[in-house]
Enzyme design. Sequence first.
Site, PDB file in Angstrom:
ATOM      1  N   HIS A 206     -39.669  -1.124 -43.948  1.00 39.28           N
ATOM      2  CA  HIS A 206     -39.461  -2.584 -43.861  1.00 39.28           C
ATOM      3  C   HIS A 206     -40.352  -3.074 -42.721  1.00 39.28           C
ATOM      4  CE1 HIS A 206     -36.757  -6.245 -44.019  1.00 39.28           C
ATOM      5  NE2 HIS A 206     -37.220  -6.360 -42.775  1.00 39.28           N
ATOM      6  N   CYS A 239     -37.592 -12.543 -37.821  1.00 38.15           N
ATOM      7  CA  CYS A 239     -36.233 -12.458 -37.310  1.00 38.15           C
ATOM      8  C   CYS A 239     -36.050 -13.479 -36.187  1.00 38.15           C
ATOM      9  CB  CYS A 239     -35.941 -11.055 -36.800  1.00 38.15           C
ATOM     10  SG  CYS A 239     -34.269 -10.909 -36.168  1.00 38.15           S
TER      11      CYS A 239
HETATM   12  P1  HMG Z   1     -19.965 -12.994 -33.001  1.00 37.42           P
HETATM   13  O1  HMG Z   1     -20.107 -14.383 -32.491  1.00 37.42           O
HETATM   14  O2  HMG Z   1     -20.073 -11.876 -32.043  1.00 37.42           O
HETATM   15  O3  HMG Z   1     -18.656 -12.772 -33.858  1.00 37.42           O
HETATM   16  O4  HMG Z   1     -21.012 -12.790 -34.184  1.00 37.42           O
HETATM   17  P2  HMG Z   1     -17.286 -13.459 -33.968  1.00 37.42           P
HETATM   18  O5  HMG Z   1     -16.472 -12.486 -34.775  1.00 37.42           O
HETATM   19  O6  HMG Z   1     -16.803 -13.862 -32.593  1.00 37.42           O
HETATM   20  O7  HMG Z   1     -17.544 -14.785 -34.834  1.00 37.42           O
HETATM   21  C1  HMG Z   1     -18.115 -15.978 -34.357  1.00 37.42           C
HETATM   22  C2  HMG Z   1     -17.980 -17.068 -35.402  1.00 37.42           C
HETATM   23  O8  HMG Z   1     -18.719 -16.718 -36.577  1.00 37.42           O
HETATM   24  C3  HMG Z   1     -16.550 -17.280 -35.880  1.00 37.42           C
HETATM   25  O9  HMG Z   1     -16.434 -18.652 -36.249  1.00 37.42           O
HETATM   26  C4  HMG Z   1     -16.461 -16.427 -37.126  1.00 37.42           C
HETATM   27  O10 HMG Z   1     -15.477 -16.877 -38.040  1.00 37.42           O
HETATM   28  C5  HMG Z   1     -17.840 -16.609 -37.713  1.00 37.42           C
HETATM   29  P3  HMG Z   1     -15.581 -19.687 -35.353  1.00 37.42           P
HETATM   30  O11 HMG Z   1     -14.212 -19.072 -35.258  1.00 37.42           O
HETATM   31  O12 HMG Z   1     -16.295 -19.735 -34.009  1.00 37.42           O
HETATM   32  O13 HMG Z   1     -15.631 -20.964 -36.133  1.00 37.42           O
HETATM   33  N1  HMG Z   1     -18.261 -15.435 -38.488  1.00 37.42           N
HETATM   34  C6  HMG Z   1     -18.717 -15.490 -39.734  1.00 37.42           C
HETATM   35  N2  HMG Z   1     -18.924 -16.499 -40.602  1.00 37.42           N
HETATM   36  C7  HMG Z   1     -19.406 -16.179 -41.820  1.00 37.42           C
HETATM   37  N3  HMG Z   1     -19.719 -14.931 -42.199  1.00 37.42           N
HETATM   38  C8  HMG Z   1     -19.534 -13.890 -41.364  1.00 37.42           C
HETATM   39  C9  HMG Z   1     -19.009 -14.157 -40.070  1.00 37.42           C
HETATM   40  N4  HMG Z   1     -18.716 -13.373 -39.030  1.00 37.42           N
HETATM   41  C10 HMG Z   1     -18.263 -14.158 -38.054  1.00 37.42           C
HETATM   42  N5  HMG Z   1     -19.836 -12.661 -41.745  1.00 37.42           N
HETATM   43  C11 HMG Z   1     -22.090 -11.735 -36.034  1.00 37.42           C
HETATM   44  C12 HMG Z   1     -21.225 -11.539 -34.797  1.00 37.42           C
HETATM   45  C13 HMG Z   1     -22.579 -10.383 -36.478  1.00 37.42           C
HETATM   46  C14 HMG Z   1     -21.251 -12.377 -37.118  1.00 37.42           C
HETATM   47  C15 HMG Z   1     -23.230 -12.651 -35.653  1.00 37.42           C
HETATM   48  O14 HMG Z   1     -23.876 -12.091 -34.555  1.00 37.42           O
HETATM   49  C16 HMG Z   1     -24.205 -12.859 -36.779  1.00 37.42           C
HETATM   50  O15 HMG Z   1     -23.898 -13.320 -37.866  1.00 37.42           O
HETATM   51  N6  HMG Z   1     -25.436 -12.587 -36.490  1.00 37.42           N
HETATM   52  C17 HMG Z   1     -26.487 -12.811 -37.469  1.00 37.42           C
HETATM   53  C18 HMG Z   1     -27.488 -11.802 -37.319  1.00 37.42           C
HETATM   54  C19 HMG Z   1     -28.536 -11.983 -38.378  1.00 37.42           C
HETATM   55  O16 HMG Z   1     -28.278 -12.379 -39.511  1.00 37.42           O
HETATM   56  N7  HMG Z   1     -29.755 -11.665 -37.964  1.00 37.42           N
HETATM   57  C20 HMG Z   1     -30.890 -11.739 -38.825  1.00 37.42           C
HETATM   58  C21 HMG Z   1     -30.861 -10.641 -39.842  1.00 37.42           C
HETATM   59  S1  HMG Z   1     -31.232  -9.045 -39.194  1.00 37.42           S
HETATM   60  C22 HMG Z   1     -32.959  -8.932 -39.384  1.00 37.42           C
HETATM   61  O17 HMG Z   1     -33.611  -9.885 -39.676  1.00 37.42           O
HETATM   62  C23 HMG Z   1     -33.585  -7.576 -39.245  1.00 37.42           C
HETATM   63  C24 HMG Z   1     -33.916  -6.943 -40.607  1.00 37.42           C
HETATM   64  O18 HMG Z   1     -34.712  -7.804 -41.400  1.00 37.42           O
HETATM   65  C25 HMG Z   1     -34.657  -5.619 -40.382  1.00 37.42           C
HETATM   66  C26 HMG Z   1     -35.873  -5.754 -39.475  1.00 37.42           C
HETATM   67  O19 HMG Z   1     -36.757  -6.576 -39.756  1.00 37.42           O
HETATM   68  O20 HMG Z   1     -35.908  -5.008 -38.501  1.00 37.42           O
HETATM   69  C27 HMG Z   1     -32.616  -6.629 -41.393  1.00 37.42           C
HETATM   70 MG    MG Z   2     -36.849  -8.005 -41.331  1.00 37.55          MG
END
Ligand code: HMG
Ligand code: MG
Length: 299
Positions: A206, A239
Site C-alpha cells: 500500500h 492520510c
Molecule cells: P477517540 O476520540 O479516541 O475515541 O477516537 P472515542 O471512543 O473517545 O470516540 C470519540 C467520538 O467518536 C465519540 O463521539 C464516539 O461515539 C465517536 P461523541 O461521544 O464525542 O459524540 N466514534 C465513532 N463514530 C463513528 N464510528 C466510529 C466511532 N468511534 C468513535 N467507529 C477513533 C478513536 C479510532 C474512533 C478515531 O481516532 C478515529 O476515527 N480516527 C480516524 C482515523 C482514520 O480514519 N484515519 C485515516 C485512515 S488510516 C490511513 O489512512 C492509513 C492507511 O491508508 C494505510 C497507510 O497509508 O499507511 C490505512
Molecule cells: Mg493509505
Amino acid sequence: MLPKKVKIVEVSPRDGLQNEKQVIELSTKLELIQRLQDSGLKNIEITGFVSPKWIPQLAESEQLCQKLQRHTGINYSALTPNLKGMEKAVAAGLQEVAVFTAASESFTKKNINCSIEESLQRFVPVIELAKQHDIKVRGYVSCVLGCPYEGEISADKVAEVTEKLFQLGCYEVSLGDTIGTGTPRKAHEMFKSCQQIADTQYLALHFHNTYGQALANIYACMELGSEIIDSSVAGLGGCPYAKGASGNVATEDVIYMLNGMNIECGINLEKLVETGNWISEKLNRLNNSQVGKALNNSQ
Ligand code: HMG
Ligand code: MG
C-alpha cells in the site's frame, strides 16, 4: 520471481476521499464505486466506519452502504477502527473489513489516539465480532518505510507488528508507505523481513506516491513474488495525520505496468482512465496518474 497474477485492491473511495477538503456528494461517491466496478475491479475499499469528528469526509458511510448497488463477485470492504465501527459494518452487511495500526508509536497516537499495543488490544473484540459474522479482516500497518514524526522505521518493527496482526486473526496484511518516502532497496528489505513471518500471498503493498517512488518500490517487492497491490484511481488520496502525504500509487499506472509485463489482473485500462478523468474533474483537482495524462494527451 515475478508473480503471474496480481490482485488489485482499489482504495480510492476511502483513502482517496478521506483527505479531500471539500464536501463530496454521496451521489459522487456512489458513482465512483459504480465506475470502478464497471472497469473490472473486484476488490474495493468503499469507506471507513470511523469517527465523523476525525474524518468528516466519510461521515455518510452507513447511507453509502445502504444505497450502493452491490454486485456478486465483488469484494466490498471498509475500515473499522473499533467495535463501534465493526458493529456498523455488520449492520451494513459487509463481508470484509480492515483494522489499522502502524509500526510507529507517534503516528498511531495521532491517527487513532492510542499506542500500538492498545490498538492491537482494541482489535481483539473487533475481530471476534467479525468472525462471528464470517467477515474477513484485513490489517494495515502504516509507516512501514518511514514515519512523519519518527523518521526511520526498522524492517524488524514492521515484521513484528505484521506478525501480531496475523496472530490476532487478520487474513491479509497491507504494508503502508503512508508518506511515500521509501525507495526500492528499502522496500525490498522491508518486504523480505515480512516474508520471514508470513506467506507472500497474504502480504499486500500500500504505497503512497508522494516522492514518485511507488511504482519502483512495488516492482522491487514484486521481484520477491509480491502479488497484492493497493492503489487509487487518478492517484487520489492521502492520510490526514501525515502532513504533506499525497495519494496512493495511481491504479492506471499499476495496470499499465502489469499489462506491459503480461501479468494478469482483469482490468479495463481505458474505462479506468475515463473514471480517473471523471473523478479528477468532479473534485476539481489534477489527475495524478501519469498513464492517465499520457493517454489523454495521445488522443
Ligand atoms: P477517540 O476520540 O479516541 O475515541 O477516537 P472515542 O471512543 O473517545 O470516540 C470519540 C467520538 O467518536 C465519540 O463521539 C464516539 O461515539 C465517536 P461523541 O461521544 O464525542 O459524540 N466514534 C465513532 N463514530 C463513528 N464510528 C466510529 C466511532 N468511534 C468513535 N467507529 C477513533 C478513536 C479510532 C474512533 C478515531 O481516532 C478515529 O476515527 N480516527 C480516524 C482515523 C482514520 O480514519 N484515519 C485515516 C485512515 S488510516 C490511513 O489512512 C492509513 C492507511 O491508508 C494505510 C497507510 O497509508 O499507511 C490505512
Ligand atoms: Mg493509505
